[in-house]
Design an enzyme around this catalytic site. Structure first.
Site, PDB file in Angstrom:
ATOM      1  N   LYS A 114       0.864  -1.176   0.000  1.00  0.00           N
ATOM      2  CA  LYS A 114       0.000   0.000   0.000  1.00  0.00           C
ATOM      3  C   LYS A 114       0.905   1.232   0.000  1.00  0.00           C
ATOM      4  CE  LYS A 114      -2.885   2.858   2.911  1.00  0.00           C
ATOM      5  NZ  LYS A 114      -3.748   3.013   4.091  1.00  0.00           N
ATOM      6  N   GLY A 175      -7.959   9.160   9.749  1.00  0.00           N
ATOM      7  CA  GLY A 175      -8.220   9.233  11.183  1.00  0.00           C
ATOM      8  C   GLY A 175      -9.269  10.254  11.588  1.00  0.00           C
ATOM      9  N   GLY A 202     -10.957   7.834   6.435  1.00  0.00           N
ATOM     10  CA  GLY A 202     -12.059   8.729   6.741  1.00  0.00           C
ATOM     11  C   GLY A 202     -13.329   8.056   7.210  1.00  0.00           C
ATOM     12  N   ASN A 223      -9.054   1.711   9.559  1.00  0.00           N
ATOM     13  CA  ASN A 223      -8.320   1.337  10.768  1.00  0.00           C
ATOM     14  C   ASN A 223      -8.961   1.984  12.001  1.00  0.00           C
ATOM     15  OD1 ASN A 223      -4.769   0.971  11.519  1.00  0.00           O
ATOM     16  ND2 ASN A 223      -6.438   1.013  12.949  1.00  0.00           N
TER      17      ASN A 223
END
Lengths: 273, 66
Positions: A114, A175, A202, A223
């Site tokens: 990634k 985040g 997001g 995450n």
């Protein structure tokens, strides 16, 4: 995916596996491994999410202290998951490329990465100039690149042309939990894409993930939305369902929006008629 | 001789191989990757690669991240 291809897929009525870089996956939820309380919680939440692809970061090893500390890859094993090393924290193409090469060595030649090259600390917004540079170099070096980028349809297309395996526009800032700030742009990217499109960053809660899938993206990566929920394991399960529900809603094709009400019950035969 | 190891200066009396450095750090058998002067040194080359004065060595591992 061409329009015809999309049409054929929709007629199948059930979801099909999706593919990236020649690998096939059933789960359309990809998760990160950051911000959890400990590795136990990490492992339990990831299992509850049903994710098959799991991303992690590469950092300097602590030297001279706690050399016996547990390793993330013991909790999230390469045998069970497809690991997706990321270049989080890189602000230049050069650092991102170095990080990917270290990750490939770390995972014995595994070449799926990634790529994210960030612009500044405040927004963590992608620096697309450096991202394009790094993507080009990595693809030439044989990496399969899933690339984090802005929700700019032109940039997304350029990254695809460079040979990236998947393009991953942000929903909103990393985040932030603000969800999808520009669903219209995401729709434009999805509509014209020939590689998988994943919404990355997001997502705040289950409805954000469902909406991303309803737009027709191939998968969602998150995450914080799981790790920073008060109950991460419960949220992981919610996200699994949201992604599945959003995908099925996309395949089912929603009803048209109407300006006026339209009764669901028949007009004829009313007792007051 | 002195090297930069993960950003910090480290002095050695002799010139260790990367394999010896890893053992001395207690990292033998750990899942790590090594870079010297911004070039990857594959695991298979650790014992054959001797460090030299001024080398910049990075040893990394996997951590949680999104």
């Amino acid at each position: 995916m061409s329009a015809l291809h999309k049409e054929l897929r929709r007629e199948l009525l059930v979801d099909q596996p999706w593919q990236v870089a020649g690998r096939e996956f059933t789960s359309r939820l990809l998760v990160g491994t950051g911000k959890y309380k400990d590795f136990d919680e990490t492992a339990t939440a990831i299992a509850a999410s049903g994710a098959e692809i799991v991303t992690f970061a590469v950092r300097r090893t602590n030297l001279g202290q706690n050399v016996d500390e547990p390793n993330l890859l013991d909790a999230v094993s390469p045998e069970r998951y497809t690991l997706l090393p990321n270049t989080a924290g890189c602000y230049t193409a050069k650092d991102a490329v170095r990080t990917c090469k270290l990750a490939r060595e770390l995972l014995d030649g595994h070449n799926l990465v990634k790529l994210e090259v960030l612009g500044d600390d405040n927004t963590l917004y992608p620096n697309v100039v450096e991202t394009l540079k790094a993507a080009d170099e990595l693809v030439r070096d044989g990496f399969d690149v899933m690339v984090y980028t802005s929700d700019d349809p032109i940039v997304a297309k350029e990254l695809e042309k460079l040979g990236c395996s998947a393009v991953m526009p942000l929903g909103s800032l990393i985040g932030s939990g603000h969800g999808l700030m520009n669903p219209h742009n995401l729709g434009l990217i999805i509509e014209h894409a020939e590689v998988p499109i994943l919404v990355d960053a997001g997502i705040g809660t289950a409805s954000d993930a469902a909406l991303a899938m309803e737009l027709g993206c191939d998968a969602v990566l998150m995450n914080s939305a799981i790790a920073h929920a008060r109950q991460p394991v419960l949220m992981a399960g919610a996200m699994k369902k949201a992604v599945e529900a959003g995908r099925e809603a996309f395949l089912a094709e929603r009803m048209p929006r109407r300006q006026r009400a339209e009764a669901s019950s028949p007009f004829a035969g009313r007792i007051n008629g | 001789m002195q090297i930069q190891l993960n950003g910090d200066a480290r002095a050695f009396e002799s010139e260790p191989t990367i394999g010896e450095l890893i053992v001395s750090l207690g990292l033998a058998g750990r899942r790590i990757a090594v870079e010297v002067n911004e070039e990857i040194v594959p695991r298979s080359q650790h014992d054959a690669t001797r460090l030299a004065d001024g080398d910049r060595v990075e040893i990394v591992h996997a951590i949680g991240g999104g």
